[in-house]
Design an enzyme around this catalytic site. Structure first.
Site, PDB file in Angstrom:
ATOM      1  N   TYR A 136     -13.545  12.317  14.516  1.00  0.00           N
ATOM      2  CA  TYR A 136     -12.919  12.218  15.841  1.00  0.00           C
ATOM      3  C   TYR A 136     -13.843  12.571  16.996  1.00  0.00           C
ATOM      4  O   TYR A 136     -13.504  12.324  18.146  1.00  0.00           O
ATOM      5  CB  TYR A 136     -11.654  13.104  15.893  1.00  0.00           C
ATOM      6  CG  TYR A 136     -10.444  12.429  15.275  1.00  0.00           C
ATOM      7  CD1 TYR A 136     -10.384  12.185  13.903  1.00  0.00           C
ATOM      8  CD2 TYR A 136      -9.372  12.024  16.058  1.00  0.00           C
ATOM      9  CE1 TYR A 136      -9.285  11.565  13.334  1.00  0.00           C
ATOM     10  CE2 TYR A 136      -8.266  11.402  15.492  1.00  0.00           C
ATOM     11  CZ  TYR A 136      -8.225  11.182  14.134  1.00  0.00           C
ATOM     12  OH  TYR A 136      -7.133  10.556  13.580  1.00  0.00           O
ATOM     13  N   LYS A 187     -12.851  15.634   0.320  1.00  0.00           N
ATOM     14  CA  LYS A 187     -13.372  14.585  -0.548  1.00  0.00           C
ATOM     15  C   LYS A 187     -14.814  14.957  -0.883  1.00  0.00           C
ATOM     16  O   LYS A 187     -15.754  14.172  -0.726  1.00  0.00           O
ATOM     17  CB  LYS A 187     -13.257  13.236   0.192  1.00  0.00           C
ATOM     18  CG  LYS A 187     -13.472  12.020  -0.651  1.00  0.00           C
ATOM     19  CD  LYS A 187     -12.401  11.754  -1.709  1.00  0.00           C
ATOM     20  CE  LYS A 187     -12.840  10.613  -2.607  1.00  0.00           C
ATOM     21  NZ  LYS A 187     -12.050  10.515  -3.841  1.00  0.00           N
ATOM     22  N   ASP A 220      -7.208  12.390  -2.425  1.00  0.00           N
ATOM     23  CA  ASP A 220      -6.448  11.326  -3.111  1.00  0.00           C
ATOM     24  C   ASP A 220      -5.485  11.932  -4.121  1.00  0.00           C
ATOM     25  O   ASP A 220      -4.308  11.561  -4.194  1.00  0.00           O
ATOM     26  CB  ASP A 220      -7.403  10.295  -3.753  1.00  0.00           C
ATOM     27  CG  ASP A 220      -8.575  10.910  -4.500  1.00  0.00           C
ATOM     28  OD1 ASP A 220      -8.734  12.155  -4.461  1.00  0.00           O
ATOM     29  OD2 ASP A 220      -9.341  10.153  -5.130  1.00  0.00           O
ATOM     30  N   ASP A 244      -4.846  13.668   9.436  1.00  0.00           N
ATOM     31  CA  ASP A 244      -4.055  12.621  10.095  1.00  0.00           C
ATOM     32  C   ASP A 244      -3.250  11.852   9.055  1.00  0.00           C
ATOM     33  O   ASP A 244      -2.057  11.597   9.222  1.00  0.00           O
ATOM     34  CB  ASP A 244      -5.013  11.684  10.855  1.00  0.00           C
ATOM     35  CG  ASP A 244      -4.282  10.586  11.594  1.00  0.00           C
ATOM     36  OD1 ASP A 244      -3.240  10.879  12.209  1.00  0.00           O
ATOM     37  OD2 ASP A 244      -4.752   9.440  11.557  1.00  0.00           O
ATOM     38  N   ASP A 248       1.069  12.075   7.995  1.00  0.00           N
ATOM     39  CA  ASP A 248       2.000  10.937   8.036  1.00  0.00           C
ATOM     40  C   ASP A 248       2.771  10.848   6.715  1.00  0.00           C
ATOM     41  O   ASP A 248       3.974  10.572   6.704  1.00  0.00           O
ATOM     42  CB  ASP A 248       1.264   9.615   8.311  1.00  0.00           C
ATOM     43  CG  ASP A 248       1.201   9.286   9.809  1.00  0.00           C
ATOM     44  OD1 ASP A 248       1.390  10.205  10.637  1.00  0.00           O
ATOM     45  OD2 ASP A 248       0.961   8.116  10.143  1.00  0.00           O
TER      46      ASP A 248
END
Ligand code: IPM
Ligand code: MN
Length: 348
Positions: A136, A187, A220, A244, A248
């Protein structure tokens, strides 16, 4: 006493913020909070008219003269690259250094959960999303743009200080709210530099909290587990872009984007509160958007401003609205946006 800036923004941001505002005014009256609400018309129209997202010095004004900012939503089909969104929302996150993006994932009624056989006890965790770093920051560039040989580089920035402060905030939250476990997600099996730093800092800071269990998931795998057994999670901490995505998915577990509140926080400083959902232009102005996320976001803001009983009162009333089917169609009710706001403000 508190001074609050309200930016309804675009699309359904305008619809739902009107209801959050209504609830704030009523709780202000009932609890004599002495809060002052000041409206600002920043958003797509303002940007298209003036060519600027926020006037020069506006963020300084927010920082120096306001205790909090309540934002509705940003996004407009006339500005496809979201230039105004970055110039308002991301600018405030960065310039006010709102490093904690706190997003609670709390199911208020089991009928709202899309998973089978899950109760309100099973979906109750918070996500600490780092809010000032990662992809970002907008570092990168193009080479040979618009040619067949184009190269685009998008860098992610992770600083030790930045990673440390969000991880510490998650552990502090766990201590304060008696949550026995913090889960860090990254990750790091692939991103061997930035996310390696996250790994090392997580366990180093974790040593200061011997009573709290430390757990790690690759993102994941964690998203899979959030669907399979959401009850496993209590406090999740992760970097900006993964956060982010994670939030959601979290919003769906609690009944959809219309239910998910969030705070962009720098403890002790002017902070910004916004529902997780966007501006949903197709739904705008039709009195159909669910205002609950915005109303719960206003409650979160009051909590941050140390109006704990007012915040609790709003949350309880939202729960009552759900229980009594006084909700929009998306949640199985038959009310419009305004009627949900009317119901909640009249039942506080
Ligand atoms: C959010 C939104 C923003 C983000 C967009 C609008 C820039 O999706 O608050 O989650 O990516 O952070
Ligand atoms: Mn998002």
């Amino acid at each position: 006493m508190a001074k609050i800036a309200i930016i309804a923004g675009d699309g359904i941001g305008i619809d739902v913020t009107a209801e959050a505002r209504k609830v704030l005014q009523e709780i202000n009256r009932l609890e004599s909070l002495q809060i002052e609400l000041v409206d600002f018309d920043f958003g797509a129209d303002y940007f298209l008219k003036t060519g600027i997202a926020l006037p020069e010095g506006q963020i300084e004004i927010f920082r120096n003269e306001f205790d909090a900012i309540l934002l509705g939503a940003l996004g407009d089909p006339r500005i496809p690259d979201m230039a105004h969104g970055r110039g308002i929302l991301l600018a405030m996150r960065f310039e006010l250094d709102l490093f904690v993006n706190l997003r609670p994932v709390k199911l208020l009624h089991e009928k709202l959960c899309p998973l089978k056989n899950k109760t309100i006890r099973d979906v109750d965790f918070v996500v600490f999303r780092e809010n000032t770093e990662g992809e970002y920051v907008g570092a990168g560039g193009f080479l040979k743009k618009n040619t067949a040989d184009e190269i685009a580089v998008q860098e992610a920035v992770h600083t030790r200080k930045g990673v440390e402060r969000i991880i510490r905030a998650a552990f502090e939250y766990a201590v304060e709210h008696k949550r026995p476990k913090v889960t860090m997600s990254d990750k790091s099996n692939v991103l061997r530099y930035g996310h390696d730093l996250w790994q090392r800092v997580f366990y180093a800071v974790g040593e200061e909290y011997p009573k709290i269990e430390k757990e790690h998931f690759y993102v994941d795998a964690m998203l899979m587990e959030m669907i399979r057994r959401p009850e496993h999670f209590q406090v999740i901490v992760t970097e900006n872009m993964l956060g982010d995505i994670v939030t959601d998915v979290g919003a769906m577990l609690q009944g959809g984007l219309g239910m998910a509140a969030s705070g962009n926080i720098h403890p002790g400083q002017t902070s910004l509160f916004e529902p997780v959902h966007g501006s949903a232009p197709a739904m705008a102005g039709k009195n159909i958007a669910n205002p609950i996320a915005a109303i719960l976001t206003a409650a979160m803001m009051l909590q941050h401003l140390n109006f704990a009983s007012a915040a609790q009162r709003i949350e309880n009333t939202v729960e009552a609205a759900i229980l009594n089917h006084q909700v929009t169609q998306e949640l199985g009710g038959s009310l419009g946006t305004r009627e949900v706001g009317d119901y909640i403000s009249s039942r506080l």
